[in-house]
Design an enzyme around this catalytic site. Structure first.
Site, PDB file in Angstrom:
ATOM      1  N   CYS A 114     -10.555 -21.932  72.545  1.00 32.00           N
ATOM      2  CA  CYS A 114     -11.606 -21.464  73.466  1.00 32.00           C
ATOM      3  C   CYS A 114     -11.523 -22.124  74.834  1.00 32.00           C
ATOM      4  CB  CYS A 114     -12.981 -21.713  72.863  1.00 32.00           C
ATOM      5  SG  CYS A 114     -13.210 -20.886  71.304  1.00 32.00           S
ATOM      6  N   HIS A 254     -18.458 -21.845  78.276  1.00 30.85           N
ATOM      7  CA  HIS A 254     -17.942 -21.094  77.129  1.00 30.85           C
ATOM      8  C   HIS A 254     -19.129 -20.566  76.330  1.00 30.85           C
ATOM      9  CE1 HIS A 254     -15.862 -19.870  73.631  1.00 30.85           C
ATOM     10  NE2 HIS A 254     -16.160 -20.916  72.902  1.00 30.85           N
ATOM     11  N   ASN A 284     -18.927 -15.059  70.654  1.00 31.37           N
ATOM     12  CA  ASN A 284     -17.900 -16.009  71.100  1.00 31.37           C
ATOM     13  C   ASN A 284     -16.552 -15.273  71.158  1.00 31.37           C
ATOM     14  OD1 ASN A 284     -15.966 -17.989  71.326  1.00 31.37           O
ATOM     15  ND2 ASN A 284     -16.862 -19.353  69.787  1.00 31.37           N
TER      16      ASN A 284
HETATM   17  N1  ACO Z   1     -27.163 -16.295  58.088  1.00 33.99           N
HETATM   18  C1  ACO Z   1     -28.075 -16.985  57.398  1.00 33.99           C
HETATM   19  N2  ACO Z   1     -27.917 -18.267  57.027  1.00 33.99           N
HETATM   20  C2  ACO Z   1     -26.774 -18.860  57.397  1.00 33.99           C
HETATM   21  C3  ACO Z   1     -25.766 -18.198  58.126  1.00 33.99           C
HETATM   22  C4  ACO Z   1     -26.001 -16.854  58.475  1.00 33.99           C
HETATM   23  N3  ACO Z   1     -25.103 -16.136  59.173  1.00 33.99           N
HETATM   24  N4  ACO Z   1     -24.769 -19.070  58.368  1.00 33.99           N
HETATM   25  C5  ACO Z   1     -25.100 -20.243  57.809  1.00 33.99           C
HETATM   26  N5  ACO Z   1     -26.313 -20.118  57.208  1.00 33.99           N
HETATM   27  C6  ACO Z   1     -27.077 -21.145  56.497  1.00 33.99           C
HETATM   28  C7  ACO Z   1     -26.217 -22.275  56.017  1.00 33.99           C
HETATM   29  O1  ACO Z   1     -25.631 -21.924  54.779  1.00 33.99           O
HETATM   30  C8  ACO Z   1     -27.212 -23.405  55.874  1.00 33.99           C
HETATM   31  O2  ACO Z   1     -27.895 -23.247  54.676  1.00 33.99           O
HETATM   32  P1  ACO Z   1     -28.251 -24.533  53.752  1.00 33.99           P
HETATM   33  O3  ACO Z   1     -29.137 -25.384  54.610  1.00 33.99           O
HETATM   34  O4  ACO Z   1     -28.940 -23.915  52.585  1.00 33.99           O
HETATM   35  O5  ACO Z   1     -26.931 -25.157  53.445  1.00 33.99           O
HETATM   36  C9  ACO Z   1     -28.239 -23.108  56.992  1.00 33.99           C
HETATM   37  O6  ACO Z   1     -27.997 -21.750  57.396  1.00 33.99           O
HETATM   38  C10 ACO Z   1     -28.134 -24.017  58.172  1.00 33.99           C
HETATM   39  O7  ACO Z   1     -26.788 -24.277  58.490  1.00 33.99           O
HETATM   40  P2  ACO Z   1     -26.415 -25.241  59.701  1.00 33.99           P
HETATM   41  O8  ACO Z   1     -24.935 -25.453  59.675  1.00 33.99           O
HETATM   42  O9  ACO Z   1     -27.303 -26.432  59.719  1.00 33.99           O
HETATM   43  O10 ACO Z   1     -26.848 -24.350  60.963  1.00 33.99           O
HETATM   44  P3  ACO Z   1     -26.724 -24.733  62.471  1.00 33.99           P
HETATM   45  O11 ACO Z   1     -28.066 -24.786  63.067  1.00 33.99           O
HETATM   46  O12 ACO Z   1     -25.779 -25.888  62.719  1.00 33.99           O
HETATM   47  O13 ACO Z   1     -26.009 -23.426  63.061  1.00 33.99           O
HETATM   48  C11 ACO Z   1     -23.831 -22.679  63.716  1.00 33.99           C
HETATM   49  C12 ACO Z   1     -24.749 -23.051  62.558  1.00 33.99           C
HETATM   50  C13 ACO Z   1     -24.423 -21.472  64.421  1.00 33.99           C
HETATM   51  C14 ACO Z   1     -22.448 -22.349  63.165  1.00 33.99           C
HETATM   52  C15 ACO Z   1     -23.751 -23.861  64.725  1.00 33.99           C
HETATM   53  O14 ACO Z   1     -23.500 -25.054  64.029  1.00 33.99           O
HETATM   54  C16 ACO Z   1     -22.688 -23.659  65.771  1.00 33.99           C
HETATM   55  O15 ACO Z   1     -22.759 -22.753  66.578  1.00 33.99           O
HETATM   56  N6  ACO Z   1     -21.673 -24.545  65.798  1.00 33.99           N
HETATM   57  C17 ACO Z   1     -20.565 -24.419  66.728  1.00 33.99           C
HETATM   58  C18 ACO Z   1     -19.530 -23.525  66.143  1.00 33.99           C
HETATM   59  C19 ACO Z   1     -18.622 -22.968  67.186  1.00 33.99           C
HETATM   60  O16 ACO Z   1     -19.037 -22.644  68.269  1.00 33.99           O
HETATM   61  N7  ACO Z   1     -17.361 -22.815  66.821  1.00 33.99           N
HETATM   62  C20 ACO Z   1     -16.446 -22.199  67.688  1.00 33.99           C
HETATM   63  C21 ACO Z   1     -15.677 -23.223  68.430  1.00 33.99           C
HETATM   64  S1  ACO Z   1     -14.857 -22.423  69.713  1.00 33.99           S
HETATM   65  C22 ACO Z   1     -13.252 -21.986  69.226  1.00 33.99           C
HETATM   66  O17 ACO Z   1     -12.338 -22.778  69.265  1.00 33.99           O
HETATM   67  C23 ACO Z   1     -12.989 -20.560  68.840  1.00 33.99           C
END
Ligand code: ACO
Length: 330
Positions: A114, A254, A284
């Site tokens: 990214c 980003h 993204n």
């Molecule tokens: N729908 C409903 N529930 C979900 C979903 C979904 N799509 N996805 C995850 N959950 C659940 C999880 O299972 C978890 O449940 P649990 O508590 O029972 O285990 C709960 O939601 C909370 O999960 P968290 O990981 O705490 O959620 P968070 O607030 O951190 O959000 C997210 C998750 C959106 C992935 C966030 O951490 C994020 O955006 N991180 C950055 C990821 C990113 O941008 N990656 C790309 C990098 S760029 C590249 O190189 C391409």
């Protein structure tokens, strides 16, 4: 030798198909409410047949050339930032070179996930400044949904596909990239990766059966690293340009997650009305997210001639990159 490399053309291309949060509700256990509150995304574009990486890159590249008023024959270098090439080999930039008809141009890919647009902008700018290149077409494109397991709600709601392109040309006036800070932490490469299909772990029927050709990530850890790295490298880039955050007309981050963008802006003490956000419509798009946002910011006149903009990105690798640019086009 030129003092600067001005951005004289810009363009973007996204696939036709729109996938909404309501569509995803029918595919995995998720909700529009969860996706919007956790990420800010409402819909994303998904590439279909024929909309592979070179095809979208060619469309974005043609738009950028038209805007620059350049003929493809005048382009001497084609650079493509992508981590989702048409094929593992050769460089997809070569298909872009042929597709736009830049017969005299050198062509190569840059891979920094990214962060690829800012990494590649540094490479392209350095080539123009040194005299190694004169008219560069630089495209960033990812079809990240190629690596998505559509049964994995942790990843399938986050990504979309797209391409953004710029043309760089020599300039004696301050224009284009003024400062750039690049970083990487390979110790953290397992926070987000696709395991199978490379030389370390060639794809076998067993690995494909296990879904190891799909992206996995530790979202929570990446979130923390992203905010820290984007904020710190942004401040370094602003300082290296001899500016202060008050001088920055627009931050173009980003587009991974609205909460990451808001947390970064808070650390920079920049109000959100000076931060460009369009991830609600595209999700993204990996390397393409910064140039797509840049193109839309210019079209919406959020970035005008003489303005300074801060570009900041992070991604798998881990990689991060921040840059200050001066917009010099009308
Ligand atoms: N729908 C409903 N529930 C979900 C979903 C979904 N799509 N996805 C995850 N959950 C659940 C999880 O299972 C978890 O449940 P649990 O508590 O029972 O285990 C709960 O939601 C909370 O999960 P968290 O990981 O705490 O959620 P968070 O607030 O951190 O959000 C997210 C998750 C959106 C992935 C966030 O951490 C994020 O955006 N991180 C950055 C990821 C990113 O941008 N990656 C790309 C990098 S760029 C590249 O190189 C391409």
């Amino acid at each position: 030798m030129a003092n600067f490399a001005a951005i004289t053309g810009w363009g973007m291309a996204v696939p036709e198909r729109v996938l909404t949060n309501a569509d995803l509700e029918r595919m995995v256990e998720t909700s529009d409410e969860w996706i919007q509150t956790r990420t800010g995304i409402r819909e994303r574009r998904i590439a279909g047949p024929g909309e592979h990486t070179s095809a979208l890159s060619i469309a974005a590249g043609r738009a950028a050339l038209a805007r620059a008023g350049l003929d493809a024959a005048q382009i001497d270098t084609v650079i493509l930032a992508t981590c989702t090439p048409d094929r593992p080999f050769p460089a997809t930039a070569c298909a872009v070179q042929a597709g736009i008809g830049a017969r005299r141009a050198a062509a190569f890919d840059v891979v920094a996930a990214c962060s690829g647009f800012v990494y590649g902008l540094q490479v392209a700018t350095s080539m123009v400044r040194s005299g190694a290149a004169r008219n560069v077409l630089f495209v960033a494109c990812d079809i990240f949904t190629h690596f998505i397991n559509w049964n994995d709600r942790n990843t399938c709601v986050l990504f979309g596909d797209g391409a953004g392109a710029v043309v760089l040309q020599p300039s004696d006036e301050p224009a284009g990239l003024l400062s750039c800070v690049l970083g990487a932490d390979g110790e953290q490469e397992d926070l987000m990766a696709v395991d199978a299909g490379g030389t370390r772990l060639p794809a076998t029927p067993e690995l494909l059966e296990q879904g190891r050709q799909y992206v996995y990530m530790n979202g929570r850890e990446i979130f923390k690293h992203a905010v820290r790295a984007m904020a710190a490298s942004s401040l370094d880039a602003i300082q290296a340009a001899g500016l202060s955050t008050d001088d920055i007309a627009l931050v173009i981050p980003h587009q991974a997650n609205l909460r990451i963008i808001e947390a970064t802006a808070k650390r920079l003490e920049v109000p959100m009305d000076r931060v460009f956000v369009n991830l609600d419509r595209y999700g993204n798009t990996s390397a393409a997210s910064v140039p797509i946002a840049l193109v839309e910011a210019v079209e919406q006149q959020r970035l005008r001639k003489g303005d300074y903009a801060l570009l900041t990105a992070f991604g798998g690798g881990l990689t991060w990159a921040s840059a200050v640019i001066r917009w010099s086009a009308e």
